[in-house]
Design an enzyme around this catalytic site. Structure first.
Site: not given
Length: 845
Positions: A123, A515
């Site tokens: 780069e 229950s």
């Protein structure tokens, strides 16, 4: 003679004058030339000077015009890049990440030098020598682009790393002269304000490298499943090849272009002196391969992770979650989570198989790529479930193509595939020929036989190529496990398959517990002075609910009546009539209060049916309430998060807010005495009442509706729950240090199946989980509070007996209590008679 001499003298003078005249002409010409040359030079220098002045003025004008509205680059000194939030299990294992940009920040000092050299070679070769702009690269780009004009080639750029940082952080991606000028100005200023290392750190942590990777550290994980310090030379070169256009160098779709670009980077590194020719040749010879990221430690807990995400958003907001780089340490136990997920999955599949075979997933006919077709079905299947094509069928086996190989489904692993039950619940005749269920071309779901233990019967031993026929259950469910002493949620699975349904039935589904609510009715009675041997009449009951409302007539599941029975039997056998009479005796205001303080329902309607579990709650709330029974009646709040740290490692949230000065050893730990923390939990019920309830629920396992678990020989207590028409099945149970809840039901309520109850659908899931959770752990009894008395009594009548009596159990009594006592017959009898001695039903509507 004299005359001749005079003439000669005159001639000589004329000749001399002529000679002098002749010599002066070139001299004048030369003088004129030099004067003109000097004038030209003066003009040129003047023009050059004026040009330089104009250029300088132009540059100053450009700097003034474009520079006055530029972003403040000094903010980059305080830059904190968006970083992923990571969710960890209790043991530190990574279970989820949340980010808009997948980034792991890494200081330049911690990056391998060769990785940096690879990026510089690709780069910006002159990064350490230019002032933000590289004039030589700029000139080279101009010449090259002019030369390539009209050829169709892509123009080359000359942006330095500094310019890329300026563009990425402070500017837009607009393609224009204005943006390039601003970029150059910012780059020049940034080079004066920051060091090269600071600029490089910004660049390498911000740059996009494809596949959702922002920064080199994230790209290293996403492409090669390894940290930066373990990258090879060729892998570093590939990452450095990506900034220009990641999609053009995809490692699988465009592997040729990607390899060429990687090799070019290696060549640049060799030319720049970063690597030798031998190293370059060795790296070039390595094929470009990527590895799928595996950093989630194989923990399958999507429902838990999503609930954690919701909590973090509620506390800190979405921006902090997706960009703040938080580290969230959760309560999840990976071992228990896997056991819970597997138990729920197997239990739901077993229940679904009992309802019959609904047919194949699809059909495949023709010449298409079968592996590609099967892959489409495979996408949403849970682990260890596979899409298969039936290639041949006989009466006792089916040949299948699965995962690119041939396998078979023996009849003994598909015998359950009879047609679904009829609407009246009647099961069709058993399957006798596999051809009645499967045909060539069917696409079905199969599993390894080890995942379907309920199908392996009669000594059958599956072969290595055998697979079990399976199908995706229509029924859903959830399971949770928590620490009853702290409320820390250790495991949670909110459904069969998160990929198909994200609805979390553990925390989002409000259902009637049936229950499973009854223990809190009995607990309220124990706190009022009742004991486990208090007798309650089990007989028909009709309650007038008020004008215009039908009479309420509760009934036992068996539709039978058992006469006076002790409270213990009422909870063990889940007697509805006994529970309703007890609730009438206590008053519904009392039941509402217990539902509220145990976190079950903050607004329970004052209807007598609520005592039988008609009020809605969630699985997590109910399991937490049971945890408060086994911990001695202390209040706990379910929690999923222990601690949250920000990106700097500072703790910004801690669930346990108790102060512990002795825990902070500034000079390090050197064998000091273990600090003692204060117990700040609120006492909701007396420890003695809680232990009596635990003992009664232990009886449910030994003699009641949870008998299927007794064979495990563990210290376990719990309660089943089944709602009207068998639409929901529950089992909430616990050991001394673990509370577990299981719920099974359809998302759109309907009957689970003929004779399917909490005992048949939820208890097996609980048993499967608790067996795995307690494996290799010591079996300890429930912790007994002080001040209680243990007396042997008859398990059915509650009368005192000798310890060796065949029906003797050891019952728990508070100080002053003894076996036997009053008989609860009708509302108000013996305990809550009104002042006028009239029978009343307190709080009943």
């Amino acid at each position: 003679m004299t005359g001749r001499g005079m003439g000669d003298t005159a001639d000589n003078r004329d000749g001399t004058d002529a000679l002098e005249l002749t010599d002066s002409v070139p001299r004048r010409r030369r003088k004129s030339f030099f004067m003109r040359f000097a004038g030209v030079v003066t003009v040129l220098f003047s023009l050059l000077f004026l040009g330089l002045v104009a250029a300088a003025a132009g540059v100053l004008w450009i700097f003034w015009t474009y520079g006055k509205e530029l972003p403040d680059y000094h903010q980059l000194a305080r830059y904190e890049p968006p970083v992923a939030t990571r969710i960890h299990a209790g043991n530190g294992a990574l279970i989820a990440e949340h980010a808009r940009e997948k980034r792991v920040f890494m200081p330049v000092e911690a990056m391998p030098p060769r990785l940096i050299q690879a990026f510089l070679s690709a780069e910006d070769k002159a990064f350490y020598s230019h002032f933000g702009i590289d004039p030589r690269a700029l000139l080279r780009a101009v010449v090259t682009n002019v030369r390539n004009y009209g050829t169709g080639r892509r123009p080359i750029g000359a942006s330095t790393i500094t310019q890329q940082v300026a563009k990425n952080f402070l500017l837009t991606n607009e393609v224009s002269i204005d943006r390039k000028i601003k970029e150059a100005i910012l780059s020049f200023r940034m080079e004066r304000a920051f060091t090269k290392e600071q600029i490089l750190a910004l660049y390498l942590n911000e740059i996009y490298l494809g596949q959702g990777s922002y920064g080199v550290a994230a790209a290293s994980l996403n492409y090669f499943d390894k940290p930066l310090d373990r990258l090879t030379l060729e892998e570093m070169a590939y990452l450095a090849a990506l900034p220009k256009a990641p999609s053009n160098y995809h490692p699988t779709r465009r592997i040729k272009s990607a390899t060429i670009r990687r090799d070019w980077v290696l060549g640049e590194m060799q030319q720049n002196g970063f690597i030798t020719e031998a190293e370059r040749m060795e790296a070039v010879a390595v094929p470009l391969t990527v590895v799928r990221r595996s950093g989630f430690d194989s923990i399958d807990a999507p429902y838990f992770a999503e609930e954690v995400r919701r909590e973090v958003v509620a506390m800190f907001g979405e921006d902090m979650l997706y960009t703040g780089g938080l580290s969230v340490r959760t309560t999840l136990d990976p071992t228990l989570q896997e056991a819970a997920r597997m138990a729920l999955e197997r239990g739901l599949e077993a229940l679904d198989r009992r309802q019959g075979w609904r047919g194949p997933l699809g059909r495949h006919v023709g010449e298409g790529d079968i592996d590609e077709v099967l892959a489409g079905y495979q996408k949403v299947m849970p682990d260890d479930h596979f899409a298969a094509l039936v290639t041949d069928v006989s009466s006792d086996e089916a040949e299948i193509h699965v995962e690119g190989r041939q396998a078979r489904i023996p009849f003994k692993l598909a015998f359950w595939a009879y047609p679904p039950r009829r609407e009246d619940g009647v099961r069709p005749p058993p399957l006798k020929d596999l051809r009645d269920a499967l045909s060539v071309g069917d696409i079905v779901m199969v599993q390894p036989p080890t995942a379907t233990p309920d199908l392996i019967r009669d000594g059958f031993e599956p072969g290595p190529a055998d697979m079990s026929l399976s199908q995706r259950p229509l029924v859903e469910g959830a399971i949770v496990a928590l620490d009853p002493h702290t409320g820390r949620l250790l495991a949670m699975s909110g459904g069969y398959n998160y990929a198909e349904s994200e609805f979390n039935r553990a925390v989002q589904a409000l259902r009637q517990p049936g229950s499973a609510f009854k223990p809190f009715v009995y607990l309220a009675a124990l706190d009022q002075g009742y004991n486990p041997t208090t007798r309650i009449l089990d007989a028909p009951l009709v309650v007038d609910q008020g004008r215009g409302k039908p009479k309420w007539k509760p009934a036992n599941y068996t539709r039978r009546f058992y006469g006076p029975s002790i409270m213990r039997v009422g909870i063990e056998k889940s007697r509805n009539l006994m529970t309703a009479r007890l609730a009438m005796s206590l008053g519904m205001e009392e039941i509402q209060e217990y539902a509220r303080k145990f976190g079950l329902n903050q607004n329970l309607p004052p209807l007598l049916s609520m005592s039988l579990g008609a009020g809605e709650t969630t699985l997590l709330r109910l399991t937490s309430a049971y945890g408060m029974l086994v911990n001695g009646g202390k209040k706990i709040t379910p929690s999923l998060i222990d601690r949250i740290q920000n990106r700097h490692g500072e703790t910004i949230y801690r669930h346990d807010e108790r102060d512990c000065a002795a825990c902070r050893a500034e000079d390090g730990w050197a064998g000091q005495e273990i600090p003692t923390l204060a117990d700040t939990r609120e006492q909701l019920t007396s420890p003695a009442s809680a232990f009596q309830m635990v003992s009664m629920l232990e009886g449910v396992i030994k003699r009641g509706t949870g008998r299927r678990i007794a064979e495990l020989n563990l210290t376990v207590a719990g309660k089943t729950g089944t709602t009207n028409d068998n639409t929901n099945g529950w089992f909430i149970g616990f050991t001394p240090d673990l509370a577990i809840g299981v719920f099974v039901g359809y998302d759109t309520p309907r009957q689970l199946g003929k004779r399917e109850t909490g005992s048949t659908v939820a208890v097996p899931i609980f048993g499967d989980f608790i067996a795995a959770a307690q494996a290799d752990r010591p079996v300890i009894p429930f912790r007994r509070p002080s001040g209680i008395t243990i007396i042997p009594v008859n398990a059915e009548t509650g009368e005192r007996v000798l310890p060796n009596h065949e029906k003797a159990i050891f019952e728990v009594f508070k100080p002053g209590q003894r076996p036997g006592g009053i008989l609860i017959d009708v509302p108000g009898s013996a305990v809550r008679a009104a002042p006028s001695d009239e029978i009343t039903t307190p709080g009943l509507f």
